[in-house]
Design a protein around this motif. Sequence first.
Motif, PDB file in Angstrom:
ATOM      1  N   ASP A  85       0.748  -1.156   0.030  1.00 47.69           N
ATOM      2  CA  ASP A  85      -0.065   0.018  -0.086  1.00 47.69           C
ATOM      3  C   ASP A  85       0.805   1.234   0.174  1.00 47.69           C
ATOM      4  O   ASP A  85       1.641   1.353   0.905  1.00 47.69           O
ATOM      5  N   HIS A  97      -0.687 -10.390   3.397  1.00 49.31           N
ATOM      6  CA  HIS A  97      -1.489  -9.861   2.435  1.00 49.31           C
ATOM      7  C   HIS A  97      -2.371 -10.975   1.399  1.00 49.31           C
ATOM      8  O   HIS A  97      -1.575 -11.379   0.768  1.00 49.31           O
ATOM      9  N   HIS A 241     -14.334  -6.440  -1.699  1.00 50.61           N
ATOM     10  CA  HIS A 241     -14.632  -5.425  -0.415  1.00 50.61           C
ATOM     11  C   HIS A 241     -14.967  -5.931   1.092  1.00 50.61           C
ATOM     12  O   HIS A 241     -14.685  -5.111   1.955  1.00 50.61           O
ATOM     13  N   GLU A 242     -15.284  -7.093   1.107  1.00 53.18           N
ATOM     14  CA  GLU A 242     -15.508  -7.702   2.454  1.00 53.18           C
ATOM     15  C   GLU A 242     -14.295  -8.156   3.106  1.00 53.18           C
ATOM     16  O   GLU A 242     -14.386  -8.794   4.092  1.00 53.18           O
ATOM     17  N   GLU A 243     -13.354  -8.415   2.192  1.00 52.49           N
ATOM     18  CA  GLU A 243     -11.979  -9.143   2.641  1.00 52.49           C
ATOM     19  C   GLU A 243     -11.132  -8.176   3.722  1.00 52.49           C
ATOM     20  O   GLU A 243     -11.318  -6.637   3.402  1.00 52.49           O
ATOM     21  N   THR A 244     -10.345  -8.736   4.546  1.00 51.29           N
ATOM     22  CA  THR A 244      -9.376  -7.706   4.901  1.00 51.29           C
ATOM     23  C   THR A 244      -8.069  -8.124   4.755  1.00 51.29           C
ATOM     24  O   THR A 244      -7.847  -9.305   4.313  1.00 51.29           O
ATOM     25  N   ASP A 245      -7.101  -7.324   4.991  1.00 52.69           N
ATOM     26  CA  ASP A 245      -5.396  -7.593   4.542  1.00 52.69           C
ATOM     27  C   ASP A 245      -5.293  -7.936   3.191  1.00 52.69           C
ATOM     28  O   ASP A 245      -4.612  -9.051   3.075  1.00 52.69           O
ATOM     29  N   THR A 248      -3.477  -3.484  -1.901  1.00 55.00           N
ATOM     30  CA  THR A 248      -3.880  -2.413  -2.494  1.00 55.00           C
ATOM     31  C   THR A 248      -3.577  -2.431  -3.930  1.00 55.00           C
ATOM     32  O   THR A 248      -2.348  -2.393  -4.314  1.00 55.00           O
TER      33      THR A 248
END
Length: 634
Positions: A85, A97, A241-245, A248
Amino acid sequence: MPVFLSRSAPLGLALAAALVLAPAAASAEPAAPPPPSLGLTRESAEEFVDQRVPELLERHGAPGVVVSVVGDGAPLASAAHGTADLSTGTPLDPEVHGIPTASVAKSFTAVAVLQLAERGEVDLHEDVNTYLPEDLRVPDTHEGQPVTLHHLLTHSPGFDERTEMDDPEDAGSQRGLTEFLRDNTPDRVFPPGRFTAYSNYGTGLAGFVVQEVSGVPFEEYVERNVFAPLGMDGTRFGQLHEETDLVTGHRPDGSPVPYPHIPLVPAGAAVTTDDDMARFMLALLGGGELDGERVLGPDWTGAMLDRQFEVHPDTTAMGYGAYEHRRGTPRTVGHGGDLDGLHTGYLVVPEIDAGVFVAVNGDDAGPDAGDNPFHDLRFAVLNAFADTFAPAGDDGTGGERTDAADTGAYTGSYVTTRRSTSGSARIVTLFDNVTVRDAGDGSLRVRGAIMPEEHWLPVGNDVFETADGGERLAFVVEDGRAVAVYLEANPTSGYDRVPVWGSAGVHLGAVAVSLLLLLSGAVQLRRPGGAVRTAAAVSAGLTALACLTGVGLVVYAVTDLNRLQEWLLSGSAALSLPLGLAVPLTLVTAGFAVTAWVRGWWGPVRRVHYSLLPVAALAVVAVGAQYGLVWPFA
């Protein structure tokens, strides 16, 4: 084509990209064995990922890259370089990631479909409507020529392009797979099996068949029957868009790109890791088996990677959920994927039992950055791997260069087979097209947005190649006349012939002449005299302004493809409203033109000039309508 669209369409759109693998340079020498290659060992693989890949990253200027290499039945090397990112400077770490697959996920979906075929639960050559509920069935547009799973897995059902996405911030607008398929039935532009035309809808429909036949939600079926047996613990289908980590995605200016809501989940909504992609490639190379767990039989795995649909025998072809990376031997097969600001791809080389996966979390911004999506960092890594460890020999399909018997059979205008028949997305054909001209010496001059060269030399059998032999064009010829042309780099979509009056060049020429006439009208009528004549001048001026604004916004969008993609995928009226307003203004101006003749306004020359203004505006509006740029019809 982007989007998890292929970037083989107008440089960012469906030019959001192919999800296509560009070829490594292939030898033009006939019948030559493959040249010596650097042996793929753990040491040479580590040298490739630790030294060669960082060099390519620096030259292309992308934020970061993840790569993994397999060979001889085992993972050999993997590495991550750069930044996850740019806004935070966080180093890219595949242990932390997750990596969106984009359309690489189509290969996962293909495995699921082939599992059902192997068990006899579906027939790849049966009418796909056999497995669909009534409200999702494919229309019988071409009587007696049903769409089959074979067509869906080879991008040859003949569908028009349907790749809308939803706003990740607006939960109310987000559609599921079933809803999207039901409400967006594509037009059948071509008979099935006629041409390839990359179709996210087609893969989404194939995934729905998996769900319908198995009785298990698609995401759950693939988890149970593909990912879990292969030990791909970090891979799953779901909304990004519901995922984390996740890494980017980035545009060329370094700005971050939010991940969209993707209704067609089986076509590109998945997350993976470099280690999991290594396991997937090993399973493909192992005949569908890894660590004693089999997800697909050897024959069916071979079928997935084999030539299942070809438009020409002397160029690359489609497998099932995969396609050939280049002509020649050893064969390289895989799939690519694109989202806005993120690019992925893998290829396997069965003859040397090797494979490579690469993911790049941004568009190129360095000295090697260019407008052609086939030259980005993702393809540079894939090509470097193939050139280093599996350089291509000739497969005997080319032969020596020859004089083309009749170049007139090939000349003309062609537009992308991957096109929409409705809405503003039709603008894609305005710049994703090809013009073929006779060069006068038996060769061809070919111009197009993604053409790597302009000059093409004949090698026989309706095939032409660049001077260095590194790329080929193959024409589909019927009754002595070319009806389509394919770039070897992209077997997933081609270009079919259109009449002269349907070519983008003619349309753009008509618009240019019309705008000049409208501008001249605005100048000539600045001193009309009298209230009614003033109204006539104002009407002409507003008509010209609406047309100029409409064309200006299109030009602006073409120079900023991210903005164009945003407008098209969001359904914005920015591109279509000006020409929509031009319609009533044109009618009013035409009324004033009639009045001018009836009442004898001005002299004859000026009346003729004024009368031409609504004609010119009508020409601009007509061209705009051809490309879905007239509101509310867009």
